[in-house]
Design a protein around this motif. Structure first.
Motif, PDB file in Angstrom:
ATOM      1  N   GLU A 117       0.821  -1.207   0.000  1.00 27.55           N
ATOM      2  CA  GLU A 117       0.000   0.000   0.000  1.00 27.55           C
ATOM      3  C   GLU A 117       0.858   1.262   0.000  1.00 27.55           C
ATOM      4  O   GLU A 117       0.573   2.233  -0.715  1.00 27.55           O
ATOM      5  CB  GLU A 117      -0.915  -0.024   1.229  1.00 27.55           C
ATOM      6  CG  GLU A 117      -1.832   1.192   1.319  1.00 27.55           C
ATOM      7  CD  GLU A 117      -2.653   1.188   2.596  1.00 27.55           C
ATOM      8  OE1 GLU A 117      -3.413   2.163   2.786  1.00 27.55           O
ATOM      9  OE2 GLU A 117      -2.519   0.248   3.389  1.00 27.55           O
ATOM     10  N   VAL A 118       1.914   1.252   0.835  1.00 29.80           N
ATOM     11  CA  VAL A 118       2.821   2.417   0.879  1.00 29.80           C
ATOM     12  C   VAL A 118       3.447   2.634  -0.492  1.00 29.80           C
ATOM     13  O   VAL A 118       3.545   3.771  -0.976  1.00 29.80           O
ATOM     14  CB  VAL A 118       3.890   2.210   1.955  1.00 29.80           C
ATOM     15  CG1 VAL A 118       4.991   3.276   1.853  1.00 29.80           C
ATOM     16  CG2 VAL A 118       3.268   2.239   3.341  1.00 29.80           C
ATOM     17  N   ARG A 130       2.213   1.777  -3.467  1.00 31.87           N
ATOM     18  CA  ARG A 130       1.223   2.240  -4.410  1.00 31.87           C
ATOM     19  C   ARG A 130       0.819   3.691  -4.175  1.00 31.87           C
ATOM     20  O   ARG A 130       0.365   4.363  -5.089  1.00 31.87           O
ATOM     21  CB  ARG A 130      -0.031   1.346  -4.355  1.00 31.87           C
ATOM     22  CG  ARG A 130       0.210  -0.111  -4.765  1.00 31.87           C
ATOM     23  CD  ARG A 130       0.777  -0.243  -6.145  1.00 31.87           C
ATOM     24  NE  ARG A 130      -0.143   0.257  -7.164  1.00 31.87           N
ATOM     25  CZ  ARG A 130       0.183   0.484  -8.428  1.00 31.87           C
ATOM     26  NH1 ARG A 130       1.436   0.311  -8.822  1.00 31.87           N
ATOM     27  NH2 ARG A 130      -0.709   0.912  -9.276  1.00 31.87           N
ATOM     28  N   GLN A 131       0.979   4.172  -2.944  1.00 32.28           N
ATOM     29  CA  GLN A 131       0.624   5.554  -2.635  1.00 32.28           C
ATOM     30  C   GLN A 131       1.815   6.505  -2.724  1.00 32.28           C
ATOM     31  O   GLN A 131       1.645   7.709  -2.567  1.00 32.28           O
ATOM     32  CB  GLN A 131       0.015   5.629  -1.234  1.00 32.28           C
ATOM     33  CG  GLN A 131      -1.341   4.939  -1.129  1.00 32.28           C
ATOM     34  CD  GLN A 131      -1.949   5.063   0.249  1.00 32.28           C
ATOM     35  OE1 GLN A 131      -1.350   5.669   1.151  1.00 32.28           O
ATOM     36  NE2 GLN A 131      -3.131   4.495   0.428  1.00 32.28           N
ATOM     37  N   SER A 132       2.987   5.953  -2.950  1.00 34.15           N
ATOM     38  CA  SER A 132       4.180   6.805  -3.026  1.00 34.15           C
ATOM     39  C   SER A 132       4.305   7.441  -4.399  1.00 34.15           C
ATOM     40  O   SER A 132       3.549   7.114  -5.319  1.00 34.15           O
ATOM     41  CB  SER A 132       5.430   5.969  -2.718  1.00 34.15           C
ATOM     42  OG  SER A 132       5.636   5.002  -3.723  1.00 34.15           O
ATOM     43  N   ARG A 133       5.268   8.348  -4.522  1.00 33.94           N
ATOM     44  CA  ARG A 133       5.475   9.048  -5.790  1.00 33.94           C
ATOM     45  C   ARG A 133       5.935   8.073  -6.862  1.00 33.94           C
ATOM     46  O   ARG A 133       5.504   8.159  -8.016  1.00 33.94           O
ATOM     47  CB  ARG A 133       6.488  10.157  -5.582  1.00 33.94           C
ATOM     48  CG  ARG A 133       6.746  10.980  -6.837  1.00 33.94           C
ATOM     49  CD  ARG A 133       7.638  12.169  -6.512  1.00 33.94           C
ATOM     50  NE  ARG A 133       6.997  13.028  -5.504  1.00 33.94           N
ATOM     51  CZ  ARG A 133       7.594  14.059  -4.934  1.00 33.94           C
ATOM     52  NH1 ARG A 133       8.846  14.379  -5.260  1.00 33.94           N
ATOM     53  NH2 ARG A 133       6.972  14.787  -4.033  1.00 33.94           N
ATOM     54  N   ARG A 174       5.383   4.653  -7.912  1.00 34.53           N
ATOM     55  CA  ARG A 174       4.423   3.601  -7.612  1.00 34.53           C
ATOM     56  C   ARG A 174       4.913   2.205  -7.999  1.00 34.53           C
ATOM     57  O   ARG A 174       4.438   1.212  -7.455  1.00 34.53           O
ATOM     58  CB  ARG A 174       3.110   3.883  -8.351  1.00 34.53           C
ATOM     59  CG  ARG A 174       2.428   5.158  -7.917  1.00 34.53           C
ATOM     60  CD  ARG A 174       1.220   5.445  -8.814  1.00 34.53           C
ATOM     61  NE  ARG A 174       0.523   6.651  -8.360  1.00 34.53           N
ATOM     62  CZ  ARG A 174      -0.465   6.650  -7.487  1.00 34.53           C
ATOM     63  NH1 ARG A 174      -0.877   5.500  -6.985  1.00 34.53           N
ATOM     64  NH2 ARG A 174      -1.044   7.772  -7.113  1.00 34.53           N
ATOM     65  N   TYR A 216       7.083   4.764   8.967  1.00 31.95           N
ATOM     66  CA  TYR A 216       5.984   4.617   8.003  1.00 31.95           C
ATOM     67  C   TYR A 216       5.389   3.213   7.999  1.00 31.95           C
ATOM     68  O   TYR A 216       4.531   2.908   7.203  1.00 31.95           O
ATOM     69  CB  TYR A 216       6.473   4.993   6.596  1.00 31.95           C
ATOM     70  CG  TYR A 216       6.656   6.468   6.455  1.00 31.95           C
ATOM     71  CD1 TYR A 216       5.581   7.278   6.146  1.00 31.95           C
ATOM     72  CD2 TYR A 216       7.903   7.047   6.656  1.00 31.95           C
ATOM     73  CE1 TYR A 216       5.749   8.650   6.013  1.00 31.95           C
ATOM     74  CE2 TYR A 216       8.078   8.410   6.531  1.00 31.95           C
ATOM     75  CZ  TYR A 216       7.004   9.210   6.220  1.00 31.95           C
ATOM     76  OH  TYR A 216       7.167  10.554   6.118  1.00 31.95           O
ATOM     77  N   GLY A 253       1.312   6.444   6.568  1.00 27.82           N
ATOM     78  CA  GLY A 253       1.443   6.499   5.127  1.00 27.82           C
ATOM     79  C   GLY A 253       2.274   7.682   4.705  1.00 27.82           C
ATOM     80  O   GLY A 253       2.366   8.685   5.421  1.00 27.82           O
ATOM     81  N   SER A 297       1.586  12.047   4.918  1.00 29.00           N
ATOM     82  CA  SER A 297       0.562  12.382   5.915  1.00 29.00           C
ATOM     83  C   SER A 297       0.992  13.616   6.713  1.00 29.00           C
ATOM     84  O   SER A 297       2.108  13.685   7.215  1.00 29.00           O
ATOM     85  CB  SER A 297       0.360  11.202   6.864  1.00 29.00           C
ATOM     86  OG  SER A 297      -0.084  10.061   6.166  1.00 29.00           O
TER      87      SER A 297
END
Length: 592
Positions: free
Chosen positions: A471-472, A474-477, A479, A491, A495, A498
């Protein structure tokens, strides 16, 4: 002398013989006594001379016509009609046409009405008429119908009776000769059929012998547990031709006989599919170029093929029979291997599913040994997600191939549109991602890896860690790539990106009721929950850390469940509450 013969020839028979009141019937032979011929009259009426052509002829119609022509020489007789009995019934064979014969169709009708008996026949202008039955072999052969203006005398009756007997005998002889000829012809036909049948039986015996050899050879292979190599070598021994077995992709599985090539590359997929399409046209083996090919396709699914290499076209029916039966044996073998592979895959996936959910260790160890995996070693959980790719068998197999390419031997399953791997080796994230990109044709995918799971009991939280790492990522710059839970640091619970406000909203969502309760009543429910998570849910350690009695701790946890309306036994709820207490304690300093 002539006058006396003439007077005798017109002598009236007795009333019993020709009286119209008795129907004009001739006396039966038992009632008649034939007088002896006069001395010196050896053949006065030509019957002896007639007998020679009668008995030499084999044509019933010709015999009847000769007799019909001789009727007038015997006395005051007129030949009215002659008949032969054929397959079509009683057929007229008259020397005189129906117009010349008195009565015509009326005579034919009267003869048929006699029902194969002798009897009188009426003619308008004749005083006397009679139908003489010609018999032989216990049946009727024909009729001669004779009429006269006078009533025949005894001598006349004797002569006409002799002619009828002579004619009947000639017809019987001709019928016997025809029957003998037919019997001889039938015998020749039967002899020919017997010879043909004998040849067919010899051929069939030879064919059955060859088929029995095929059955026994392949049965021995099956009884000895022979695999693909044993089947191909058996077929080569039976046919004398090189034999090759391939999988459905064209990869060589076995070769028997001479001429094996040094290299055997699989053909392009399109060409292989075209070849399989051609081979599937007929119900049996099909020739494709220099090979006779038979598909192993149990239940319609092509698992492989068996081919006889026959560049000179020498394969015969026996070769085809052996190939057909050998490919059935190969189909059974491939089906067995396919079923074993599917069963092992199913068992491995079920094991991984149960480990991710949580299962008892004794059962997990036993099941892992059954599928050839050592679960006593530490493991890592790997979660693979490739957007746009459904988590089907093809995707799972591609992930397994990519993992094997970088030295990762893993158990695999599918969960929630992702592929999950359980492996003893901590993978090289970049290498695994690159291998997956090559298999799937795109780099647009992410991988999450858990920490070391020292026992089966630690695999469920390890799965959550891998999901969190994924998840981290996929949500990072950036991906696309691989992320390890060990590398998340703080982290692990936060996430990326945040800010403080988002943290406060998150904590308020999960701990708001407890914080408000503590503020209003001066309690320490949030602190108790935080300490409980820090101690891993251990009651004794938590009670000691809080310097309270165990019963007090149990009461506080019960109040936490009631006030917060949370199920502490739920894995996702526990994870969210633990993250929230960490953020409350570390990032927000324990403030409300």
């Amino acid at each position: 002398m002539a006058g006396r013969r003439k007077q005798a020839s017109v002598r009236h028979p007795s009333r019993r013989e020709s009286d119209p009141s008795t129907g004009g019937a001739l006396r039966s032979e038992s009632e008649r006594h034939e007088p002896h011929e006069l001395p010196g009259e050896s053949d006065p009426h030509g019957l002896l001379a007639l007998s020679d052509p009668l008995f030499r002829s084999t044509d019933g119609s010709e015999i009847l016509r000769m007799a019909m022509a001789h009727v007038g020489a015997l006395g005051p007789y007129r030949l009215e009609a002659g008949y032969l009995v054929t397959g079509d019934g009683i057929v007229r064979v008259s020397r005189v046409s129906a117009r010349e014969s008195e009565g015509g169709e009326a005579v034919d009708r009267q003869v048929r009405e006699l029902a194969e008996a002798d009897g009188p026949v009426a003619f308008p202008k004749q005083l006397w008429g009679w139908a003489f039955g010609l018999r032989g072999f216990g049946r009727l052969l024909g009729y001669l119908v004779v009429s006269s203006r006078l009533r025949p005398g005894e001598q006349d009756q004797l002569l006409i009776t002799r002619l009828m007997r002579l004619t009947a005998a000639a017809l019987s002889l001709a019928a016997a000769q025809h029957r003998e000829h037919d019997n001889a012809r039938e015998l020749d036909r039967l002899r020919g059929e017997r010879a043909t049948t004998s040849q067919q039986l010899d051929s069939l015996r030879s064919e059955l012998h060859q088929q029995r050899i095929v059955h026994e050879t392949l049965a021995d292979v099956a009884a000895q547990g022979g695999g693909e190599d044993a089947i191909t070598h058996a077929l080569h021994d039976l046919t004398g031709l090189p034999v090759v077995a391939e999988d459905r992709f064209g990869n060589l599985r076995s070769w028997a006989g001479p001429g094996r090539p040094d290299s055997y590359p699989a053909p392009p997929a399109e060409r292989q599919q075209e070849m399989l399409r051609q081979a599937a046209i007929g119900p049996g083996p099909v020739r494709v170029k220099d090979r006779l090919i038979a598909l192993a396709r149990p239940r319609g699914e092509v698992l492989g093929l068996l081919a006889v290499v026959d560049p000179d076209g020498t394969a015969d029916a026996r070769t085809l029979f052996a190939l057909e039966h050998a490919v059935r044996s190969l189909a059974l073998e491939l089906t067995h291997l396919h079923n074993l592979a599917e069963a092992e895959l199913r068992l491995r996936r079920q094991l991984v599913d149960d480990l991710l959910e949580g299962t008892d260790e004794a059962s997990a160890y036993a099941r892992s040994e059954a599928v050839g995996h050592d679960l006593h070693q530490a493991h890592h959980v790997i979660v693979v997600n490739w957007p746009g790719r459904a988590a089907d068998d093809a995707f799972t197999q591609a992930v397994e191939r990519a993992a094997a390419a970088v030295g990762v031997r893993a158990l695999a399953t599918r969960r929630g549109g992702r592929v999950v791997l359980l492996t003893e080796v901590k993978p090289n994230g970049d290498a695994l991602h690159a291998a997956l990109a090559r298999e799937l044709g795109t780099r647009a995918g992410a991988i999450g890896v858990s920490r070391r799971c020292e026992s089966p009991a630690s695999i469920p939280p390890g799965y959550q860690e891998a999901l969190r790492a994924l998840e981290v990522r996929r949500q990072s710059r950036e991906r696309d790539g691989a992320t390890f839970f060990d590398d998340l640091g703080l982290y692990r619970i936060l996430g990326p990106g945040s800010d403080r406000r988002e943290l406060e909203v998150f904590v308020r969502e999960w701990l708001g009721r407890l914080i408000d309760y503590d503020t209003e009543h001066g309690t320490q429910l949030v602190e108790t929950l935080s300490q409980y998570f820090d101690c891993g849910g251990n009651y004794d350690e938590t009670a000691t850390a809080l310097t309270v009695h165990r019963s007090t701790l149990r009461y506080r946890l019960q109040r936490i469940r009631e006030i917060g309306d949370r199920d502490l036994a739920d894995v996702d709820t526990r994870l969210s509450l633990q993250v929230a207490t960490r953020v409350w304690k570390i990032m927000l300093g324990g403030r409300g």
